[in-house]
Design a protein around this motif. Sequence first.
Motif, mmCIF file in Angstrom:
data_model
loop_
_atom_site.group_PDB
_atom_site.id
_atom_site.type_symbol
_atom_site.label_atom_id
_atom_site.label_comp_id
_atom_site.label_asym_id
_atom_site.label_seq_id
_atom_site.Cartn_x
_atom_site.Cartn_y
_atom_site.Cartn_z
ATOM 1 N N THR A 38 0.848 -1.179 0.000
ATOM 2 C CA THR A 38 0.000 0.000 0.000
ATOM 3 C C THR A 38 0.887 1.232 0.000
ATOM 4 O OG1 THR A 38 -1.955 1.029 1.007
ATOM 5 C CG2 THR A 38 -0.283 0.123 2.522
ATOM 6 N N GLY A 39 0.274 2.372 -0.202
ATOM 7 C CA GLY A 39 1.018 3.619 -0.174
ATOM 8 C C GLY A 39 0.895 4.408 -1.459
ATOM 9 N N ASN A 40 1.625 5.527 -1.484
ATOM 10 C CA ASN A 40 1.653 6.415 -2.638
ATOM 11 C C ASN A 40 0.260 6.893 -3.021
ATOM 12 O OD1 ASN A 40 4.513 6.426 -3.304
ATOM 13 N ND2 ASN A 40 4.209 4.249 -3.688
ATOM 14 N N ARG A 41 -0.576 7.148 -2.040
ATOM 15 C CA ARG A 41 -1.958 7.522 -2.304
ATOM 16 C C ARG A 41 -2.161 9.032 -2.367
ATOM 17 N NH1 ARG A 41 -4.220 4.220 -5.206
ATOM 18 N NH2 ARG A 41 -3.388 2.221 -4.701
ATOM 19 N N VAL A 115 -10.696 3.269 16.908
ATOM 20 C CA VAL A 115 -10.472 2.184 15.955
ATOM 21 C C VAL A 115 -10.236 2.802 14.577
ATOM 22 C CG1 VAL A 115 -11.495 0.176 14.805
ATOM 23 C CG2 VAL A 115 -11.854 0.527 17.266
ATOM 24 N N VAL A 116 -9.160 2.347 13.918
ATOM 25 C CA VAL A 116 -8.805 2.807 12.580
ATOM 26 C C VAL A 116 -9.004 1.635 11.624
ATOM 27 C CG1 VAL A 116 -6.965 3.721 11.126
ATOM 28 C CG2 VAL A 116 -7.092 4.394 13.545
ATOM 29 N N ASP A 117 -9.809 1.853 10.576
ATOM 30 C CA ASP A 117 -10.039 0.813 9.582
ATOM 31 C C ASP A 117 -9.074 1.025 8.422
ATOM 32 O OD1 ASP A 117 -10.909 -1.000 7.690
ATOM 33 O OD2 ASP A 117 -13.040 -0.534 7.983
ATOM 34 N N HIS A 118 -8.100 0.118 8.286
ATOM 35 C CA HIS A 118 -7.084 0.221 7.240
ATOM 36 C C HIS A 118 -7.460 -0.553 5.979
ATOM 37 C CE1 HIS A 118 -4.172 2.107 9.901
ATOM 38 N NE2 HIS A 118 -4.387 1.164 10.791
ATOM 39 N N GLY A 119 -8.585 -1.199 5.965
ATOM 40 C CA GLY A 119 -8.966 -2.028 4.830
ATOM 41 C C GLY A 119 -8.525 -3.467 5.017
ATOM 42 N N LEU A 120 -7.224 -3.693 5.256
ATOM 43 C CA LEU A 120 -6.761 -5.057 5.469
ATOM 44 C C LEU A 120 -6.810 -5.466 6.936
ATOM 45 C CD1 LEU A 120 -3.000 -5.581 5.586
ATOM 46 C CD2 LEU A 120 -3.801 -3.345 4.931
ATOM 47 N N LEU A 121 -6.964 -4.494 7.833
ATOM 48 C CA LEU A 121 -7.166 -4.777 9.252
ATOM 49 C C LEU A 121 -7.747 -3.550 9.928
ATOM 50 C CD1 LEU A 121 -4.484 -3.239 10.639
ATOM 51 C CD2 LEU A 121 -3.394 -5.347 9.992
ATOM 52 N N ARG A 122 -8.317 -3.789 11.125
ATOM 53 C CA ARG A 122 -8.815 -2.701 11.969
ATOM 54 C C ARG A 122 -7.936 -2.668 13.206
ATOM 55 N NH1 ARG A 122 -12.472 -5.381 9.663
ATOM 56 N NH2 ARG A 122 -12.927 -6.790 11.375
ATOM 57 N N SER A 123 -7.564 -1.466 13.644
ATOM 58 C CA SER A 123 -6.549 -1.349 14.686
ATOM 59 C C SER A 123 -6.857 -0.246 15.685
ATOM 60 C CB SER A 123 -5.194 -1.008 14.052
ATOM 61 O OG SER A 123 -4.836 -1.933 13.073
ATOM 62 N N PHE A 149 -2.613 -6.018 -2.998
ATOM 63 C CA PHE A 149 -1.616 -5.166 -3.623
ATOM 64 C C PHE A 149 -2.277 -3.854 -4.017
ATOM 65 C CE2 PHE A 149 -0.161 -9.507 -4.141
ATOM 66 C CZ PHE A 149 1.108 -9.408 -3.587
ATOM 67 N N ASP A 150 -1.923 -2.786 -3.285
ATOM 68 C CA ASP A 150 -2.626 -1.517 -3.428
ATOM 69 C C ASP A 150 -1.675 -0.333 -3.529
ATOM 70 O OD1 ASP A 150 -5.107 -0.036 -3.479
ATOM 71 O OD2 ASP A 150 -4.637 0.615 -1.437
ATOM 72 N N ASP A 151 -0.373 -0.565 -3.732
ATOM 73 C CA ASP A 151 0.566 0.537 -3.883
ATOM 74 C C ASP A 151 0.336 1.167 -5.246
ATOM 75 O OD1 ASP A 151 2.678 2.315 -4.080
ATOM 76 O OD2 ASP A 151 4.240 0.836 -3.665
#
Length: 164
Positions: A38-41, A115-123, A149-151
């Motif tokens: 992920t990244g580069n958004r 709680v933060v929802d990152h898409g691949l996990l919640r934290s 794969f989301d970069d």
Amino acid sequence: MTAINYAGLNHLALVTNDMDKTVRFYRDVLGMPLVGTTGNRDENYPHRHYFLSIGRGASIAFFEWKDIELPGRKDSGIPASGIQFDHVSISVDSDEDLENLRKRLHDAGSDVSDVVDHGLLRSVYATDPNGISIEFSVPARDLDADPWFDDADPVAAVREKQAG
């Protein structure tokens, strides 16, 4: 006190200044599958964050911060300075466990995130008394079974594998 159902290590977050070299070492030399990118958004998330599986739902993750200077090689157990470690993420079994843990940390006076929802996990995030950043996570997907794969601009090592 409500019991929290811990489920092992989710990921250990480390730091690199060269993601391509890091992927080539961990994936190609050590054989750890690259299971998430992920990244580069946008300006709020301009860096890469990649995950390499170490099995059973756990991974080693790297943030790429190109402008940092990493410390030199050191032997294990010998004090050193420099930044290579970012945070450790510990899995819990459910969203209920995550919320109970967030409440427990809040009630104890800890600085804890929502709680933060990152898409691949919640934290949720907190800091221990030693200044170590701790993330507690509920996986939203099994990256070993369903890689993510989301970069927006993946490194060459990833583009080459996707093309081949």
